[in-house]
Design a protein around this motif. Structure first.
Motif, mmCIF file in Angstrom:
data_model
loop_
_atom_site.group_PDB
_atom_site.id
_atom_site.type_symbol
_atom_site.label_atom_id
_atom_site.label_comp_id
_atom_site.label_asym_id
_atom_site.label_seq_id
_atom_site.Cartn_x
_atom_site.Cartn_y
_atom_site.Cartn_z
ATOM 1 N N VAL A 274 0.744 -1.098 0.133
ATOM 2 C CA VAL A 274 0.053 0.309 0.177
ATOM 3 C C VAL A 274 1.287 1.214 0.111
ATOM 4 O O VAL A 274 0.953 2.025 -0.922
ATOM 5 C CB VAL A 274 -1.123 0.317 1.466
ATOM 6 N N ARG A 275 1.908 0.749 1.228
ATOM 7 C CA ARG A 275 3.099 2.341 0.678
ATOM 8 C C ARG A 275 2.822 2.697 -0.662
ATOM 9 O O ARG A 275 3.348 3.959 -0.695
ATOM 10 C CB ARG A 275 3.942 1.948 1.600
ATOM 11 N N GLN A 276 3.891 1.596 -0.949
ATOM 12 C CA GLN A 276 4.980 1.706 -2.379
ATOM 13 C C GLN A 276 3.313 2.202 -3.299
ATOM 14 O O GLN A 276 3.548 3.368 -3.915
ATOM 15 C CB GLN A 276 5.133 0.409 -2.962
ATOM 16 N N VAL A 277 2.617 1.586 -3.450
ATOM 17 C CA VAL A 277 1.605 2.676 -4.535
ATOM 18 C C VAL A 277 1.330 4.138 -4.096
ATOM 19 O O VAL A 277 1.336 4.709 -5.101
ATOM 20 C CB VAL A 277 0.475 1.611 -4.642
ATOM 21 N N MET A 278 1.173 3.975 -3.140
ATOM 22 C CA MET A 278 1.114 5.972 -2.222
ATOM 23 C C MET A 278 2.276 6.589 -2.961
ATOM 24 O O MET A 278 1.824 7.734 -3.204
ATOM 25 C CB MET A 278 0.038 5.403 -0.943
ATOM 26 N N ASP A 279 3.543 6.415 -2.164
ATOM 27 C CA ASP A 279 4.529 7.319 -2.738
ATOM 28 C C ASP A 279 4.449 7.314 -3.843
ATOM 29 O O ASP A 279 4.870 8.381 -4.319
ATOM 30 C CB ASP A 279 5.396 5.696 -2.164
ATOM 31 N N ARG A 280 4.014 6.343 -5.277
ATOM 32 C CA ARG A 280 4.346 6.589 -6.740
ATOM 33 C C ARG A 280 2.787 6.897 -7.133
ATOM 34 O O ARG A 280 2.787 7.685 -8.022
ATOM 35 C CB ARG A 280 3.953 5.491 -7.162
ATOM 36 N N GLY A 281 2.055 8.412 -5.773
ATOM 37 C CA GLY A 281 0.916 8.764 -6.014
ATOM 38 C C GLY A 281 -0.022 8.002 -6.890
ATOM 39 O O GLY A 281 -0.983 9.123 -8.307
ATOM 40 N N GLU A 282 -0.478 6.748 -7.253
ATOM 41 C CA GLU A 282 -0.791 5.572 -7.429
ATOM 42 C C GLU A 282 -2.540 5.488 -7.197
ATOM 43 O O GLU A 282 -2.088 6.073 -5.925
ATOM 44 C CB GLU A 282 -0.393 4.663 -7.892
ATOM 45 N N LEU A 283 -3.631 5.309 -7.444
ATOM 46 C CA LEU A 283 -4.442 5.222 -6.822
ATOM 47 C C LEU A 283 -4.465 3.506 -6.727
ATOM 48 O O LEU A 283 -3.791 2.218 -7.210
ATOM 49 C CB LEU A 283 -5.863 5.025 -7.718
ATOM 50 N N LEU A 284 -5.320 2.532 -5.547
ATOM 51 C CA LEU A 284 -5.095 1.214 -4.899
ATOM 52 C C LEU A 284 -5.837 0.931 -5.895
ATOM 53 O O LEU A 284 -6.814 0.659 -5.949
ATOM 54 C CB LEU A 284 -4.797 1.487 -3.359
ATOM 55 N N GLY A 285 -5.456 -0.460 -6.233
ATOM 56 C CA GLY A 285 -5.764 -1.215 -7.198
ATOM 57 C C GLY A 285 -7.531 -1.635 -6.818
ATOM 58 O O GLY A 285 -7.278 -2.127 -5.286
ATOM 59 N N ASP A 286 -8.381 -2.149 -7.431
ATOM 60 C CA ASP A 286 -9.719 -3.095 -6.889
ATOM 61 C C ASP A 286 -8.949 -4.492 -5.992
ATOM 62 O O ASP A 286 -9.615 -4.805 -5.071
ATOM 63 C CB ASP A 286 -10.882 -3.041 -8.487
ATOM 64 N N ASP A 287 -7.868 -4.672 -6.916
ATOM 65 C CA ASP A 287 -7.551 -6.002 -6.402
ATOM 66 C C ASP A 287 -7.182 -6.742 -4.503
ATOM 67 O O ASP A 287 -7.963 -6.860 -3.923
ATOM 68 C CB ASP A 287 -6.764 -6.721 -7.429
ATOM 69 N N LEU A 288 -5.970 -5.331 -4.645
ATOM 70 C CA LEU A 288 -5.963 -4.687 -3.564
ATOM 71 C C LEU A 288 -6.513 -4.364 -2.165
ATOM 72 O O LEU A 288 -7.302 -5.336 -1.125
ATOM 73 C CB LEU A 288 -4.662 -3.800 -3.544
ATOM 74 N N ILE A 289 -7.782 -3.429 -2.833
ATOM 75 C CA ILE A 289 -8.580 -3.010 -1.590
ATOM 76 C C ILE A 289 -9.788 -4.568 -1.681
ATOM 77 O O ILE A 289 -9.912 -4.575 -0.083
ATOM 78 C CB ILE A 289 -9.777 -2.493 -2.362
ATOM 79 N N MET A 290 -9.972 -5.256 -2.790
ATOM 80 C CA MET A 290 -10.864 -6.527 -2.112
ATOM 81 C C MET A 290 -10.151 -7.416 -1.421
ATOM 82 O O MET A 290 -10.391 -8.109 -0.575
ATOM 83 C CB MET A 290 -11.203 -6.948 -3.914
ATOM 84 N N GLU A 291 -9.006 -7.734 -1.746
ATOM 85 C CA GLU A 291 -7.885 -9.221 -0.804
ATOM 86 C C GLU A 291 -7.663 -8.449 0.754
ATOM 87 O O GLU A 291 -8.355 -8.998 1.393
ATOM 88 C CB GLU A 291 -6.158 -8.865 -1.568
ATOM 89 N N MET A 292 -8.222 -7.150 1.181
ATOM 90 C CA MET A 292 -7.914 -6.579 2.349
ATOM 91 C C MET A 292 -9.531 -6.477 2.945
ATOM 92 O O MET A 292 -9.533 -7.488 3.617
ATOM 93 C CB MET A 292 -7.494 -5.287 2.397
ATOM 94 N N VAL A 293 -10.090 -6.164 2.473
ATOM 95 C CA VAL A 293 -11.730 -6.639 1.971
ATOM 96 C C VAL A 293 -12.257 -8.277 2.760
ATOM 97 O O VAL A 293 -12.693 -8.006 3.953
ATOM 98 C CB VAL A 293 -12.600 -5.316 1.509
ATOM 99 N N ALA A 294 -11.789 -8.525 1.772
ATOM 100 C CA ALA A 294 -11.892 -10.232 1.618
ATOM 101 C C ALA A 294 -10.893 -11.355 3.213
ATOM 102 O O ALA A 294 -11.930 -11.290 3.917
ATOM 103 C CB ALA A 294 -11.774 -10.719 0.729
ATOM 104 N N ASP A 295 -10.289 -10.506 3.353
ATOM 105 C CA ASP A 295 -9.374 -11.128 4.412
ATOM 106 C C ASP A 295 -10.636 -10.464 5.451
ATOM 107 O O ASP A 295 -10.614 -11.644 6.899
ATOM 108 C CB ASP A 295 -8.142 -10.300 4.340
ATOM 109 N N ARG A 296 -10.953 -9.062 5.701
ATOM 110 C CA ARG A 296 -11.679 -9.495 6.961
ATOM 111 C C ARG A 296 -12.978 -9.560 7.398
ATOM 112 O O ARG A 296 -13.316 -10.072 8.495
ATOM 113 C CB ARG A 296 -11.706 -7.322 7.013
ATOM 114 N N LEU A 297 -13.807 -10.077 5.936
ATOM 115 C CA LEU A 297 -15.036 -10.155 6.100
ATOM 116 C C LEU A 297 -15.337 -11.706 6.513
ATOM 117 O O LEU A 297 -15.743 -12.213 7.207
ATOM 118 C CB LEU A 297 -15.580 -10.042 4.817
ATOM 119 N N SER A 298 -13.940 -12.621 6.153
ATOM 120 C CA SER A 298 -13.676 -14.073 6.712
ATOM 121 C C SER A 298 -13.432 -14.185 8.190
ATOM 122 O O SER A 298 -13.215 -15.385 7.972
ATOM 123 C CB SER A 298 -12.835 -14.644 5.957
#
Ligand SMILES: [Zn+2]
Length: 229
Positions: free
Chosen positions: A53-77
């Protein structure tokens, strides 16, 4: 005992979304799952995900759907979400994410997607009135300023308007939000999962409206199930 709930809450900045998510999580006794909080915590913890996450943000890019959904899937499980549900805040942001969420919850689904609606002019006024201490971050506003001449009550620092809190910058952020969210609102409306809730008024009044919308939805869907059986 209050039954749990699986809720998604949408709302522009200044609509009181964070406040309502916390209250809903207390009411339904389910975790408040905020992607913003999770991302900040991940970065702070220095975990593998946080590092990504930090690397993506440092590059000034938006976080991809895959990364967000991986995190959400982990939490919801996790057991708390599986047992009683969740109040999901900050996700989905895109139709891709909404589809991934539906797949994740299948054969179940969210109970309701709540869109907290507040007129833009009102949000703009509220946000443009915010003032903050440059030293300790304490929050003030033009209607509740520090006691003495824009000097922080807590630490004596200077209280100013943040650069990104000008009306122009706020307007731009709100425009971007509406453009991004419009397709999502349409998508959930077509699936019959969206409830628009008036976000004007006291937090208690808004909470009551949201709870009413959730109860209406439950009665509606159990009615359908009863007619089918
Ligand atoms: Zn201060």
């Amino acid at each position: 005992m209050v039954p749990g709930a699986r809720l998604v809450v949408l709302g522009k900045q200044g609509a009181g979304k964070g406040t309502q998510c916390v209250r809903l999580s207390h009411h339904y006794v389910v975790p408040h799952v905020s992607t913003g909080d999770m991302l900040r915590a991940a970065v702070k913890s220095g975990s593998a995900l946080g590092e990504k996450v930090r690397q993506v943000m440092d590059r000034g890019e938006l976080l991809g759907d895959d990364l967000i959904m991986e995190m959400v899937a982990d939490r919801l499980s996790e057991p708390d979400c599986r047992a009683r549900g969740f109040v999901l805040d900050g996700c989905p942001r895109t139709i891709n994410q909404a589809q991934a969420l539906a797949a994740l919850l299948s054969p179940g689904d969210v109970d309701l997607v709540v869109d907290i609606e507040v007129p833009t002019a009102q949000v703009l006024r509220r946000l443009a009135g915010r003032r903050v201490c440059v030293d300790c971050g304490a929050n003030y506003s033009v209607t509740s300023p520090p006691k003495v001449n824009w000097t922080c009550d807590v630490c004596g620092g200077e209280v100013v308007q943040r650069e990104d809190d000008t009306e122009e910058a706020i307007s731009r952020r709100l425009d971007i939000y509406e453009k991004q969210t419009a397709p999502l609102i349409t998508w959930y409306t077509e699936r019959g999962q969206l409830a628009r809730v008036n976000g004007v008024g006291s937090p208690d009044a808004v909470l009551r409206r949201i709870i009413r919308a959730v109860e209406d939805r439950r009665e509606g869907s159990s009615g359908v199930a009863a007619r089918r059986s």
